[in-house]
Design a protein around this motif. Structure first.
Motif, short mmCIF file in Angstrom:
data_model
loop_
_atom_site.label_atom_id
_atom_site.label_comp_id
_atom_site.label_asym_id
_atom_site.label_seq_id
_atom_site.Cartn_x
_atom_site.Cartn_y
_atom_site.Cartn_z
N PRO A 69 12.29 -6.44 -8.71
CA PRO A 69 11.60 -5.97 -7.50
C PRO A 69 10.21 -5.43 -7.85
CG PRO A 69 13.83 -5.08 -7.63
CD PRO A 69 13.52 -5.68 -8.96
N LEU A 70 9.22 -5.91 -7.15
CA LEU A 70 7.86 -5.43 -7.31
C LEU A 70 7.31 -5.08 -5.93
CD1 LEU A 70 6.44 -8.04 -9.86
CD2 LEU A 70 7.12 -5.67 -10.36
N ALA A 71 6.52 -4.04 -5.87
CA ALA A 71 5.86 -3.66 -4.61
C ALA A 71 4.45 -4.23 -4.60
CB ALA A 71 5.82 -2.14 -4.47
N VAL A 72 3.99 -4.61 -3.43
CA VAL A 72 2.65 -5.19 -3.29
C VAL A 72 1.91 -4.45 -2.18
CG1 VAL A 72 1.31 -7.28 -2.85
CG2 VAL A 72 3.55 -7.45 -3.98
N MET A 73 0.72 -3.96 -2.51
CA MET A 73 -0.14 -3.33 -1.51
C MET A 73 -1.27 -4.31 -1.17
SD MET A 73 1.41 -0.48 -1.32
CE MET A 73 2.82 -0.06 -2.35
N VAL A 74 -1.34 -4.70 0.08
CA VAL A 74 -2.43 -5.55 0.53
C VAL A 74 -3.51 -4.63 1.09
CG1 VAL A 74 -3.13 -7.45 2.05
CG2 VAL A 74 -0.81 -7.38 1.09
N ILE A 176 -6.88 -10.93 -6.59
CA ILE A 176 -7.74 -11.12 -5.41
C ILE A 176 -7.91 -12.61 -5.18
CG2 ILE A 176 -9.96 -10.56 -4.33
CD1 ILE A 176 -10.29 -8.44 -6.63
N ASP A 177 -7.55 -13.08 -3.99
CA ASP A 177 -7.78 -14.47 -3.64
C ASP A 177 -9.26 -14.68 -3.34
OD1 ASP A 177 -5.09 -15.05 -3.94
OD2 ASP A 177 -4.64 -14.65 -1.84
N ALA A 178 -9.60 -15.82 -2.78
CA ALA A 178 -11.00 -16.11 -2.44
C ALA A 178 -11.39 -15.35 -1.18
CB ALA A 178 -11.20 -17.61 -2.26
N GLY A 179 -11.57 -14.07 -1.34
CA GLY A 179 -11.90 -13.18 -0.23
C GLY A 179 -12.04 -11.76 -0.72
N PRO A 180 -12.24 -10.80 0.17
CA PRO A 180 -12.50 -9.41 -0.22
C PRO A 180 -11.27 -8.53 -0.33
CG PRO A 180 -12.91 -9.65 2.11
CD PRO A 180 -12.49 -11.01 1.61
N GLN A 181 -10.10 -9.04 0.11
CA GLN A 181 -8.91 -8.18 0.13
C GLN A 181 -8.27 -8.10 -1.26
OE1 GLN A 181 -9.68 -7.36 2.91
NE2 GLN A 181 -9.87 -9.07 4.31
N VAL A 182 -7.82 -6.91 -1.60
CA VAL A 182 -7.20 -6.67 -2.91
C VAL A 182 -5.69 -6.59 -2.74
CG1 VAL A 182 -7.05 -5.07 -4.87
CG2 VAL A 182 -9.24 -5.42 -3.70
N GLU A 197 -3.49 6.36 -3.12
CA GLU A 197 -4.74 6.34 -3.89
C GLU A 197 -5.70 5.28 -3.36
OE1 GLU A 197 -5.84 8.27 -6.19
OE2 GLU A 197 -4.09 9.42 -6.83
N LEU A 198 -5.18 4.11 -3.05
CA LEU A 198 -6.05 3.04 -2.56
C LEU A 198 -6.52 3.30 -1.14
CD1 LEU A 198 -4.21 -0.04 -4.09
CD2 LEU A 198 -6.40 0.96 -4.83
N ALA A 199 -5.71 3.95 -0.34
CA ALA A 199 -6.11 4.28 1.04
C ALA A 199 -7.28 5.25 1.06
CB ALA A 199 -4.93 4.86 1.80
N ARG A 200 -7.43 6.03 -0.01
CA ARG A 200 -8.52 7.00 -0.07
C ARG A 200 -9.84 6.39 -0.54
NH1 ARG A 200 -4.39 10.90 -1.54
NH2 ARG A 200 -4.53 10.37 -3.75
N VAL A 201 -9.83 5.16 -1.01
CA VAL A 201 -11.06 4.53 -1.50
C VAL A 201 -12.00 4.29 -0.32
CG1 VAL A 201 -12.03 2.46 -2.56
CG2 VAL A 201 -9.92 3.45 -3.47
N GLN A 202 -13.25 4.67 -0.51
CA GLN A 202 -14.23 4.51 0.56
C GLN A 202 -14.37 3.03 0.96
OE1 GLN A 202 -18.07 6.17 -0.32
NE2 GLN A 202 -18.88 5.77 1.73
N GLY A 203 -14.31 2.77 2.26
CA GLY A 203 -14.47 1.41 2.76
C GLY A 203 -13.16 0.69 3.02
N VAL A 204 -12.05 1.24 2.55
CA VAL A 204 -10.75 0.61 2.80
C VAL A 204 -10.36 0.83 4.26
CG1 VAL A 204 -8.27 0.75 2.31
CG2 VAL A 204 -9.92 0.67 0.44
N ASP A 206 -7.35 -0.52 5.70
CA ASP A 206 -5.90 -0.38 5.85
C ASP A 206 -5.23 -0.79 4.55
OD1 ASP A 206 -3.47 0.12 7.05
OD2 ASP A 206 -3.40 -1.75 8.19
N VAL A 207 -4.04 -0.29 4.32
CA VAL A 207 -3.21 -0.69 3.18
C VAL A 207 -1.84 -1.06 3.72
CG1 VAL A 207 -2.21 -0.07 0.96
CG2 VAL A 207 -4.45 0.84 1.61
N ILE A 208 -1.45 -2.31 3.54
CA ILE A 208 -0.17 -2.80 4.03
C ILE A 208 0.80 -2.90 2.86
CG2 ILE A 208 0.99 -4.70 5.22
CD1 ILE A 208 -1.81 -5.45 6.34
#
Length: 220
Positions: A69-74, A176-182, A197-204, A206-208
């Motif tokens: 099991p791995l978690a993924v944050m989009v 990262i695919d061919a786009g800006p989403q991490v 932590e990623l939700a606090r990054v400036q410019g983010v 949403d985090v799914i």
């Protein structure tokens, strides 16, 4: 969302009783990586060179969702449409990037090492390989004529934050695919921390939070 949608439509249209490779070939019409969404967990996709005229591909699950099991944050860093689509961009890179062939030449070794890391559940090895492969692809895109720079400032900031977290002992890496989403991949026990932590990054925007998919199925 596009890849999952295509896989679902193909699965329903064919009622899942058609040849699996044929379904993968149909899914690939919409996206080169879409066939993977037909299958569970971590999936390897093989292009069959002898059948390129018919678009034949073969996919196989190498690790089921409950096996590792791995978690993924989009991480959504931009809602703007890409000026150049992925298919057009890849063709531009193939024709004009001086690094395109080197990327292809090193692909098999990277894939073999990544498959080994998945089978051994070696997170650190998979993290290094995934990020290196990701950055190679983007290096090819950036050195195309005209350059394809898919990242936003928030994309780079998220990459840096992931590196900081991993240096501090948090098991997480990005792709990262061919786009800006991490997409940040981590072990489940640190998912809450990574998301915060990623939700606090400036410019983010949403985090799914999600996990490894179960593939396509038919609902009665």
């Amino acid at each position: 969302r596009l890849r999952i949608g295509i896989a679902g439509v193909v699965g329903r249209a064919h009622r899942r009783d058609a040849d699996a490779d044929a379904l993968a070939g149909v899914a690939r019409i919409g996206s080169g990586s879409a066939p993977r969404s037909l299958y569970d967990g971590i999936v390897v996709l093989e292009n069959r060179e002898s059948d390129t005229a018919t678009g034949s591909v073969h996919c196989a699950t190498i690790s089921a969702p409950d096996n590792w099991p791995l978690a993924v944050m989009v991480v959504i860093t931009s809602s703007a449409a890409k000026e150049i689509g992925s298919t057009e961009g890849m063709e531009l890179s193939r024709k004009t990037s001086p690094y395109y062939q080197a990327w292809l030449d090193t692909h098999q070794a990277d894939l073999d090492a990544a498959l080994g890391a998945v089978r051994e559940q070696d997170f650190d090895a998979l993290a290094e390989l995934s990020e290196r492969s990701c950055l190679k692809m983007h290096a090819v895109a950036m050195t195309s004529q005209t350059p394809l720079f898919y990242w936003s400032a928030a994309t780079v900031a998220c990459m840096q934050r992931v590196w900081e977290l991993r240096r501090s002992g948090v098991p997480v890496f990005f792709t990262i695919d061919a786009g800006p989403q991490v997409k940040a991949v981590c072990l489940p026990e640190v998912a809450t921390q990574v998301k915060a932590e990623l939700a606090r990054v400036q410019g983010v925007q949403d985090v799914i939070e999600c996990g490894l998919g179960q593939g396509a199925w038919v609902e009665s």
